[in-house]
Every structure is written in structure tokens, then in C-alpha cells.
Enzyme design. Structure first.
Site, PDB file in Angstrom:
ATOM      1  N   HIS A 236       0.896  -1.159   0.139  1.00 44.46           N
ATOM      2  CA  HIS A 236       0.087   0.152   0.050  1.00 44.46           C
ATOM      3  C   HIS A 236       1.018   1.168   0.067  1.00 44.46           C
ATOM      4  O   HIS A 236       1.912   1.319   0.761  1.00 44.46           O
ATOM      5  CB  HIS A 236      -0.931   0.045   1.288  1.00 44.46           C
ATOM      6  N   GLU A 237       0.304   2.128  -0.775  1.00 45.50           N
ATOM      7  CA  GLU A 237       1.202   3.653  -0.727  1.00 45.50           C
ATOM      8  C   GLU A 237       2.578   3.539  -1.299  1.00 45.50           C
ATOM      9  O   GLU A 237       3.277   4.390  -0.742  1.00 45.50           O
ATOM     10  CB  GLU A 237       0.818   4.420   0.264  1.00 45.50           C
ATOM     11  N   GLY A 238       2.949   2.397  -1.886  1.00 40.66           N
ATOM     12  CA  GLY A 238       4.504   2.403  -2.525  1.00 40.66           C
ATOM     13  C   GLY A 238       5.061   1.343  -1.697  1.00 40.66           C
ATOM     14  O   GLY A 238       5.314   1.203  -0.539  1.00 40.66           O
TER      15      GLY A 238
END
Length: 595
Positions: free
Chosen positions: A445-447
Site C-alpha cells: 500500500h502507498e508504495g
């Protein structure tokens, strides 16, 4: 097992003893608050999380969202009930300005409140997490009309928000997105394209869904320079359905209670007017600055993901401690009497090792997330621009660490929790296996770790010609100096951390001395892990200093967790730095065709 999702005693220690959040009430923004108001919202959060979120954690795992024949999404009614209570309590509005309907609480308190819900049920808590981040972006970069139209209902719990970045053929590489936007005669835009992996992308849990969509306006230039940001609501102001279509649902290994979607924007074609076909969108800020605006939400979400990872790890830890106290099996090694009764497994040294490791990981991760949250509060209320800039720089450097380290090591805590429960750990009779699956998503998630590592080594530590690394080293160095002055065990730990920090700074210089950028960044993930271990060792040294010579079970537990981290974890940094300093080319020299 009826175990609280988090430890209130630990939260109170972190918030009020260590971080001294009450001191923020001396600043005008928070002057209307006190320890009493902070305790009140924490009490409400703990109560609602335990009553409406925790009991449904297993339910949303086995009854994941389903797509109906009419294109709607079927979600258990308990999800809507839980979110209604969340919204009615004003938790979403907590950190926002009172001028737009917020409570003007410190971000630190807001994140601590949200952690209760994330520990209780990460799937349901994902809806307000994304909504808060989207509202913050619009508050910072949207127009007054957009704030009135979208943010106020979001703070009231009536609208939810999403972030629409990735596409089927463009995940982390946002330069390659193909979603396009064309200006309409009325000043709005028409959005055409497909977005993938959109959490909360379709449901009937709220009156409206506020999609924040990245798209390219023709003529904006190549790569990320042409990207703009748009508000694309599910329903328009007149109540008509916007041209946003649910194409399908993604079914993940964890967080199954969060609907995850493939959305099509502009699938239905034109509306018969002179405007181009597509979903109606409203430009946020200026054209071609969309990615810069979206990073406001992404960076907030990255720290938020780290907090989710810590919360899930914390719940697994508390449950495994309770199980270890109740489960009787085996006898102490020194017990020679085979007729003696079995003892609780918490008596066995290896079980205590696994519990202590979990404690060190989850309490360290939670403390790091709250520390970063306090930096936000301090930056926004700093007495002068120079101090605000320093705090912002420190937060910039810590953000990839605060996202990735908890995602990696609180997942390890969940793995250890399964091990403590033994055969029961990987059955559905207990939550341990679900918590592990839920937490596994946070590493992506988110990178991913790799993306965060490239951000840290490739950009953050080099900001301001190395000022990014210096500001972090200065903060850690100040704690080390205090520990050495204090004497005793903390002085020894301070000296150990000082040596690791010195080696880390020197290794950073070696990495950037290479003329080949590919060599410098080849092992960036190892650099990130080393940075994370040094940072969390610093956080534990801070906690140990704050505990001081207090007595009692809580204080002794904190001291032992700090001791564990300095004995078992910080020594791992040395070999990492040795490898990094060698400028090893093993991964670079491995050719794709050799796999």
C-alpha cells in the site's frame, strides 16, 4: 479471546508522558483543548472501536464485498452501522479547522483515535482513513467552493473519499497513466480513463463518494508534468449519477472488508451537449500540478499505512500474550518431576522471546507513527518559518521509514503471534491468521519497500545538499547525548546507537561517492532497513529515558523491550552497512535471462 485492540496505558504513556501532547495546548490553534478533551475523544474511540468495529472483524473477512447484477456492491449491514457511529462521533472531523466543521484537535490525537479502529477492524477503518486524507488534500489545495461542497460533508461523515492514481497498465509508474481530461465550456472537465485498485471506489455506505483522480490534460507535456488533479464525485450537485462505472472488484488476500475496485470514467459517452464525453470533474488547484497536490495525500497516507501496520501488529501481540498466559502445555526444562502439571506456555523462554520481539516491534512502530504525527502538529503551529522548515524536513526524511518499517516488522510480529498460538495460529478459530493476511498488504500500500527505499536514499537524505540526513542525525544525536549524561544502561545503549549512527552517515557518503547511480541505489532497500532499525532504536532510547527509574510492570516491560531491541535488533545494522559500503554489484550483474 476478548482482548482490547490496543493498550490504553501505552497510548497514554506515549501521548502524555513521552510526547507531552498537552504542551501543544499552549499554542493558539489548540488552546481550547486540554488533557480532559484529549482523554474524552480517546475514550469514545476505544468504546466505539470495541463495540462496533472489533466484533465484525471476522465477519467482513468471510463476507467480502460482492458485485450485484445491477452493478452495485453488496456489503454487510454491520459495516454501514459501524461507520455511522464513527461519523456521528465526529472522529473524522477531529484534526480539521473549526471554521470548516472540524474540532481542531492535534493530528497526533486524531491518529491515536484512529489507531483504535484500525486495530479493531482495519478493513472498515480504511474508509475514514482515505476520507480524512482526501479531505486534507482538498483543504490544502482546493477552492473555497470545493471545500464547502465536498470537505464539509466528508467531515460530517456523509461523504467518503478515494484516491484514484493507478491504472491497469500504470501502477507505481504514474508517468505512464493514460486517463485524460478535456476542458468543457462551463469550466469543468470531462474525464475519460480507467483506474485500478481503488479502495472504497463504489458502495452505498455514504451519500456520495469523492474521487480524487489523476489525469492528463492535452498539451501538458510529457511524463508527470502533464498530470492534473480532479474531483470527480459519484453524484453531481443536482443528484444525477456521474459517469463513473464499476467494472469489477479486486479480491485481496487481506483487508477483504474494504471494497477494492476497477473503475471506468466516461464509459457512458456524451450527454448530448457540446461538452466532450466523459465523467464530470473539477480541477483542483492549477493545471499540470496534480502530482504535487496528490503527494500531499500520499505522504499522509504513507504515515497512515505505517500506523495501520502498527495497529494490526499490536492487536496480534496482545492476543498472543493473552493466549500464552492461558494455554498450559509442557513443563520447565529444569523440572524433573513428570507428574507436575503443565505450565502456561508464557513460562517457556522461547515463547517469551517471541512475545518480547512482538512488543519491541509494535510498540516501537506505534511510537514512531505518533512521533511523526506530532511533527505535523509542531510544523503547522511553529513560531517561525525556519523552525517550520526544519520540522518539515525531518518529517520528509522519516516518512518512508515510518511507512515501510512498521509494514515489515509488524508483519513479522503477526507471524510470531501465529507461532505462539501454534496449530491454532493458522486456523480461522483465532484472528492471528487474518491479522497476518491483513497486514501483508501494508508492505505494498502507498508504495512498496523498494519505492520507499529509492525515495529515502535517492532523494530524502540528499535534500538541501545533505540537510535531510543531518537533521535526522542531529535529532538522534541529541537523544544519545541525553542518554550518555543519564548514565547506566541507557548510556550504554546511547553509545551503541552513536556508533551505528556514525557508521550509517559514513556509509551514506560512500554510497553517493560512486559515479554510477545504479550502484548507489542497487541495495536501497537494505539502506532503508538499516535506517529503520536505527530510527526505531532511537525511539526506544527515547522511551527508556522517559521511563527513567519508574517501578511497576509497565515500566519494567518498557525497559526490557528497549533492551531486546538493542541486544537483538540494532546489531543487525552492522552487516547491512558493511554490505552497502562495499558497493556490491551482485544484483546488477545478474542478467534477466539467467533467471
Amino acid at each position: 479471546m476478548a482482548v482490547a485492540p490496543l493498550s490504553r496505558e501505552d497510548l497514554d504513556f506515549l501521548l502524555f508522558d513521552w510526547l507531552d501532547i498537552v504542551a501543544l495546548t499552549d499554542r493558539p490553534r489548540f488552546a481550547e483543548h486540554s488533557r480532559d478533551t484529549f482523554d474524552a475523544v480517546l475514550d469514545v474511540s476505544a468504546d466505539l472501536a470495541s463495540r462496533y468495529f472489533a466484533p465484525n472483524n471476522h465477519l467482513v473477512d468471510v463476507q467480502e464485498p460482492a458485485m450485484a447484477a445491477d452493478g452495485s456492491v453488496v456489503i454487510p449491514a454491520e459495516v454501514g452501522e459501524a461507520l455511522a457511529h464513527f461519523g456521528a462521533a465526529g472522529i473524522t472531523a477531529g484534526p480539521f479547522d473549526d471554521a470548516i466543521g472540524g474540532l481542531q484537535l492535534p493530528m497526533t490525537i486524531g491518529r491515536a483515535c484512529l489507531a483504535w479502529f484500525q486495530a479493531a477492524n482495519a478493513s472498515i477503518a480504511a474508509y475514514p482513513l482515505l476520507t480524512i486524507a482526501a479531505a486534507n488534500l482538498l483543504r490544502a489545495h482546493g477552492s473555497e467552493e470545493q471545500i464547502d461542497t465536498f470537505v464539509r460533508p466528508m467531515l460530517e461523515g456523509r461523504y467518503f473519499g478515494t484516491m484514484c492514481l493507478s491504472e491497469p497498465e500504470a501502477g507505481s509508474s504514474l508517468a505512464d497513466i493514460t486517463t485524460r481530461a478535456e476542458r468543457a465550456p462551463d469550466g469543468s472537465y470531462r474525464i475519460v480513463g480507467t483506474k485500478m485498485w481503488i479502495s472504497g471506489g463504489e458502495h452505498d455506505l455514504s451519500e456520495n463518494i469523492v474521487h480524487l483522480v489523476l489525469a492528463k490534460i492535452p498539451g501538458g507535456g510529457p511524463s508527470v508534468k502533464g498530470i492534473s488533479l480532479f474531483v470527480v464525485p459519484k453524484y453531481l450537485a443536482d443528484g444525477t449519477r456521474n459517469d463513473v462505472t464499476l467494472v469489477g472488484l479486486n479480491h485481496k488476500m487481506g483487508n477483504r472488508g474494504t471494497v477494492n475496485t476497477l473503475l471506468s470514467f466516461g464509459d457512458a459517452g456524451g450527454d448530448g451537449s457540446d461538452a466532450p464525453a466523459g465523467a464530470v470533474g473539477y480541477l483542483v488547484g492549477e493545471e499540470h500540478r496534480g502530482l504535487a497536490y496528490m503527494f500531499h495525500m500520499m505522504n499522509e497516507a504513507r504515515i497512515g499505512v505505517g500506523m495501520v501496520a502498527a495497529a494490526i501488529g499490536y492487536r496480534g501481540y496482545l492476543q498472543s500474550v493473552e493466549y500464552a498466559r492461558e494455554r498450559a502445555q509442557g513443563r520447565p526444562i529444569d523440572n524433573k518431576d513428570p507428574a507436575s502439571p503443565p505450565v502456561p506456555i508464557i513460562e517457556h523462554p522461547d515463547v517469551r522471546r517471541m512475545l518480547l520481539a512482538q512488543k519491541a516491534y509494535v510498540e516501537g512502530a506505534l511510537a514512531l507513527g505518533l512521533y511523526c504525527s506530532k511533527l505535523v502538529d509542531q510544523e503547522h503551529t511553529a513560531p517561525d518559518a525556519a523552525e517550520a522548515a526544519r520540522l518539515n524536513l525531518l518529517l520528509e526524511v522519516l516518512t518512508p521509514i515510518a511507512k515501510s518499517w512498521p509494514s515489515q516488522w509488524c508483519l513479522e510480529a503477526n507471524s510470531l503471534a501465529i507461532q505462539v498460538l501454534g496449530g491454532y495460529g493458522y486456523t480461522r478459530d483465532f484472528e492471528a491468521e487474518q491479522l497476518y493476511r491483513d497486514n501483508r498488504l501494508n508492505a505494498i500500500h502507498e508504495g512498496t519497500h523498494g519505492i520507499q527505499a529509492l525515495d529515502l536514499l535517492g532523494r530524502k537524505v540528499r535534500l538541501g545538499e545533505g540537510a535531510g540526513l543531518r537533521v535526522l542525525a542531529d535529532e538522534i544525536g541529541a537523544t544519545i547525548a541525553s542518554a550518555i549524561d543519564a548514565g547506566g544502561v541507557v548510556a550504554e545503549q546511547g553509545a551503541q546507537l552513536r556508533d551505528a549512527l556514525d557508521d550509517f552517515v559514513a556509509t551514506t557518503d560512500v554510497l553517493w561517492s560512486s559515479p554510477e547511480r545504479s550502484v548507489t541505489l542497487a541495495n536501497a532497500s537494505i539502506y532503508l532497513e538499516a535506517a529503520g532499525h536505527i530510527t526505531v532504536a532511537w525511539i526506544w532510547l527515547e522511551q527508556a529515558l522517559c521511563i527513567g527509574d519508574r517501578s511497576g510492570n509497565f515500566a519494567e516491560g518498557k525497559r526490557q523491550a528497549a533492551r531486546f531491541f538493542f541486544t537483538y535488533e540494532l546489531p543487525k545494522v552492522g552487516p547491512m552497512l558493511t554490505l552497502l559500503g562495499s558497493l556490491d554489484r551482485t544484483t546488477l550483474d545478474m542478467q534477466p535471462e539467467w533467471f
